[in-house]
Motif scaffolding. Structure first.
Motif, PDB file in Angstrom:
ATOM      1  N   LYS A 416      74.689  -5.674  17.536  1.00  0.00           N
ATOM      2  CA  LYS A 416      74.483  -6.784  16.610  1.00  0.00           C
ATOM      3  C   LYS A 416      73.359  -7.727  17.035  1.00  0.00           C
ATOM      4  O   LYS A 416      72.745  -8.389  16.191  1.00  0.00           O
ATOM      5  N   TYR A 442      75.233  -0.643  10.943  1.00  0.00           N
ATOM      6  CA  TYR A 442      76.104  -1.667  10.353  1.00  0.00           C
ATOM      7  C   TYR A 442      77.558  -1.200  10.347  1.00  0.00           C
ATOM      8  O   TYR A 442      78.474  -1.959  10.688  1.00  0.00           O
ATOM      9  N   THR A 445      78.831  -1.327  13.858  1.00  0.00           N
ATOM     10  CA  THR A 445      79.076  -2.722  14.265  1.00  0.00           C
ATOM     11  C   THR A 445      80.410  -3.205  13.725  1.00  0.00           C
ATOM     12  O   THR A 445      81.202  -3.842  14.447  1.00  0.00           O
ATOM     13  N   ALA A 446      80.672  -2.921  12.456  1.00  0.00           N
ATOM     14  CA  ALA A 446      81.949  -3.327  11.849  1.00  0.00           C
ATOM     15  C   ALA A 446      83.126  -2.679  12.576  1.00  0.00           C
ATOM     16  O   ALA A 446      84.168  -3.315  12.793  1.00  0.00           O
ATOM     17  N   ARG A 447      82.967  -1.413  12.955  1.00  0.00           N
ATOM     18  CA  ARG A 447      84.040  -0.721  13.674  1.00  0.00           C
ATOM     19  C   ARG A 447      84.289  -1.384  15.026  1.00  0.00           C
ATOM     20  O   ARG A 447      85.434  -1.626  15.419  1.00  0.00           O
ATOM     21  N   LYS A 450      86.064  -4.718  14.694  1.00  0.00           N
ATOM     22  CA  LYS A 450      87.511  -4.584  14.507  1.00  0.00           C
ATOM     23  C   LYS A 450      88.198  -4.355  15.846  1.00  0.00           C
ATOM     24  O   LYS A 450      89.268  -4.913  16.121  1.00  0.00           O
ATOM     25  N   SER A 478      87.869 -11.949  11.052  1.00  0.00           N
ATOM     26  CA  SER A 478      87.981 -10.947   9.991  1.00  0.00           C
ATOM     27  C   SER A 478      86.909 -11.182   8.926  1.00  0.00           C
ATOM     28  O   SER A 478      86.351 -10.240   8.368  1.00  0.00           O
ATOM     29  N   THR A 481      83.703  -9.747  10.203  1.00  0.00           N
ATOM     30  CA  THR A 481      83.727  -8.282  10.086  1.00  0.00           C
ATOM     31  C   THR A 481      83.459  -7.855   8.651  1.00  0.00           C
ATOM     32  O   THR A 481      82.664  -6.928   8.399  1.00  0.00           O
ATOM     33  N   GLU A 482      84.110  -8.502   7.710  1.00  0.00           N
ATOM     34  CA  GLU A 482      83.908  -8.171   6.290  1.00  0.00           C
ATOM     35  C   GLU A 482      82.476  -8.452   5.861  1.00  0.00           C
ATOM     36  O   GLU A 482      81.908  -7.750   5.032  1.00  0.00           O
ATOM     37  N   VAL A 484      79.779  -8.145   7.733  1.00  0.00           N
ATOM     38  CA  VAL A 484      78.955  -7.029   8.192  1.00  0.00           C
ATOM     39  C   VAL A 484      79.119  -5.829   7.261  1.00  0.00           C
ATOM     40  O   VAL A 484      78.138  -5.159   6.902  1.00  0.00           O
ATOM     41  N   LYS A 485      80.355  -5.578   6.845  1.00  0.00           N
ATOM     42  CA  LYS A 485      80.598  -4.468   5.910  1.00  0.00           C
ATOM     43  C   LYS A 485      79.876  -4.700   4.586  1.00  0.00           C
ATOM     44  O   LYS A 485      79.316  -3.767   3.991  1.00  0.00           O
TER      45      LYS A 485
END
Length: 524
Positions: A416, A442, A445-447, A450, A478, A481-482, A484-485
């Motif tokens: 990131k 991306y 990164t999200a994984r 989490k 959270s 994280t969302e 980034v998704k």
């Protein structure tokens, strides 16, 4: 113990109360290190009879819980003492409609309002019934807006020293009524002063000093590195009050997820030696939680151990490391690795309070306000940091969970840190092939985020009283994280032609936005 020398710690529970069991564990560690005092900073995290919204839904301690901790501390030779707030830092309480009539500014109580003192008396009475210590820290720090909010509308402008001292006198009188020995943070006296000496220390008029109530101790606090002459001038200024002086230093646990053990040791060794030279024999090391307990208090054990040893006159590094291992069963050098997430080429020797990892975590991949500053610090070997932390975690026994969540934070930062920077450059140069490759990053990164969130949750639920205060971290992390998704989703739509542009990536970024050490991450 009140007539003896004190070397203690303060742990903040104002943004999440530690569980009774974990406070006992922390007391065990303090006892092993030779500490004899623990101050529990609880602001409004305790129950008061007849005040149903005081401590409402924030995991507040009951009287029985405090008494249980108090009794346990005694059994370990440690005095448990309360630290509350009786003027400022009460924003959460004053936001509740039932207390709005007690509000001067958003976080400062209304002075001279009778109901204010009715509440304060209930607070102090409850504290006196819960703790066996005679000491009580009344707070009164950083009440910067005192007299400038609703008080100003009701009474007009009044000398702010005058109203502060009038308030302090009333609160001290209440504390003494319940047999307590009051103390307060001293910074408001400095804050209201209009003059400073050549060392930058506030010059406080004798007329003000003389009005400080008899029997009120002053708590001089500072957590950074300062020259000897500045410390000496500040201690001299406090002694002019002719009141008992306590010194409160700090082991930095309140700025991000990782501790600042290296910095704290250097800064506080200097501070405590000057306190010792100035005959101040009541010293407390604070562990605050300004960012909501992102950092474990147990991660500060190397700093707490070293400070105690230094104060006793032991500066032999190898001897300290050996003593730490014999005390905790974990290598000192392993524990010091917990500082790694904030190490970069501008902070190679940990001489700065550089909150690198938190700023990278919160920095938006598309808006990227901190990209120019982060880019200057790159490359940062976060992958190596993670490997070292994972390896040390396997040797860390009961502390392994701390190493785990910080290692996983480094795994996030490994990608990131440069993700937004590379995305903007590729977008502005029209390199869709690189953007397609970055799309995969991306998702990765999200994984990893989490995994970090899951590990952070393990730490928080292990150390804190209830899940109530975890919700703030759940929402923030959270949400990150969302985000980034969602950036990945928008990137995919742009690459497929479904979206014509990504507006944020068209913006020019400026490298003078501000020091990232002045930015907490909330507005990214």
């Amino acid at each position: 113990m009140n007539n003896n020398k004190i070397f203690g710690a303060l742990i903040s529970c104002s943004k999440g109360a530690m569980s009774v069991g974990r406070i006992k564990d922390f007391i065990d560690k303090l006892s092993l290190m030779g500490y004899n005092y623990l101050e529990l900073q609880i602001d409004t995290e305790y129950k008061i009879a007849g005040e149903k919204f005081f401590g409402y839904l924030n995991g507040a301690y009951t009287k029985d819980e405090i008494k249980e901790i108090d009794l346990y501390a005694k059994s370990k030779g440690i005095e448990l003492s309360p630290c509350i707030q009786t003027l400022g830092h009460l924003g959460r309480l004053l936001s509740i409609p039932a207390y709005s009539n007690l509000r001067d500014t958003s976080d400062v109580l209304l002075i001279d309002e009778p109901k204010t003192y009715e509440l304060i008396e209930k607070m102090i009475k409850s504290i006196a019934e819960s703790f066996s210590s005679e000491y009580i820290n009344l707070g009164v720090d950083e009440a910067f807006g005192v007299g400038l909010g609703r008080y100003l509308k009701l009474h007009g402008f009044t000398d702010r020293y005058e109203i502060l001292l009038r308030h302090v006198a009333k609160v001290v009188e209440i504390a003494k009524k319940y047999g307590l020995k009051p103390k307060m943070w001293s910074d408001m006296f400095s804050h209201l002063a209009s003059k400073k000496d050549e060392n930058g220390v506030a010059i406080i008029d004798k007329s003000v000093r003389d009005k400080v109530p008899e029997g009120l101790a002053l708590c001089n606090w500072n957590y950074g590195y300062r020259e000897d002459t500045v410390w000496d001038a500040e201690f001299k200024s406090h002694k002019e009050f002719n009141r008992e002086i306590w010194f409160y230093g700090g082991s930095w646990t309140w700025w991000g997820y990782a501790p600042f053990n290296h910095y704290s040791i250097k800064a506080m060794n200097n501070a405590m030696q000057r306190a010792k030279a100035n005959d101040i024999d009541k010293i407390v090391i604070t562990l605050w939680a300004d960012s909501g307990h992102e950092c474990s208090y147990f991660s500060a054990l190397p700093a707490l151990y070293t400070m105690r040893q230094n104060y006793l006159g032991n500066f032999d590094e190898e001897n300290i490391k050996k003593g730490f291992y014999n005390t905790f069963g974990v290598e000192y050098d392993d524990f010091m690795l917990l500082d790694l997430p904030n190490k970069n080429k501008y902070n190679e020797n940990y001489e700065k309070l550089d909150c690198t990892s938190r700023n990278i975590l919160f920095n938006d991949c598309f808006a990227g306000k901190l990209d120019p500053m982060i880019e200057k610090a790159l490359p940062i070997p976060f992958g190596e940091y993670a490997d070292k932390l994972f390896a040390a975690g396997k040797r860390a026994g009961e502390y392994a969970y701390i190493f785990d969540y910080l290692a996983k934070l480094c795994k996030v930062c490994e990608i990131k840190a440069s993700l937004g920077i590379k995305t903007r450059k590729a977008y502005q140069s029209g390199d869709k092939k690189l953007l397609a490759e970055l799309y995969v990053e991306y998702l990765e990164t999200a994984r990893r985020m989490k995994e970090f969130v899951d590990s952070f949750r393990v730490y928080f639920l292990k150390d804190y009283k209830t899940e109530i205060t975890l919700k703030y971290h759940e929402v923030m992390l959270s949400g990150l994280t969302e985000r980034v998704k969602y950036c990945a989703e928008r990137l995919k739509k742009y690459l497929s032609g479904e979206a014509e542009e990504i507006s944020e990536l068209k913006e020019e970024l400026y490298d003078d936005y501000g020091s990232w050490n002045a930015i907490w991450g909330w507005e990214f």
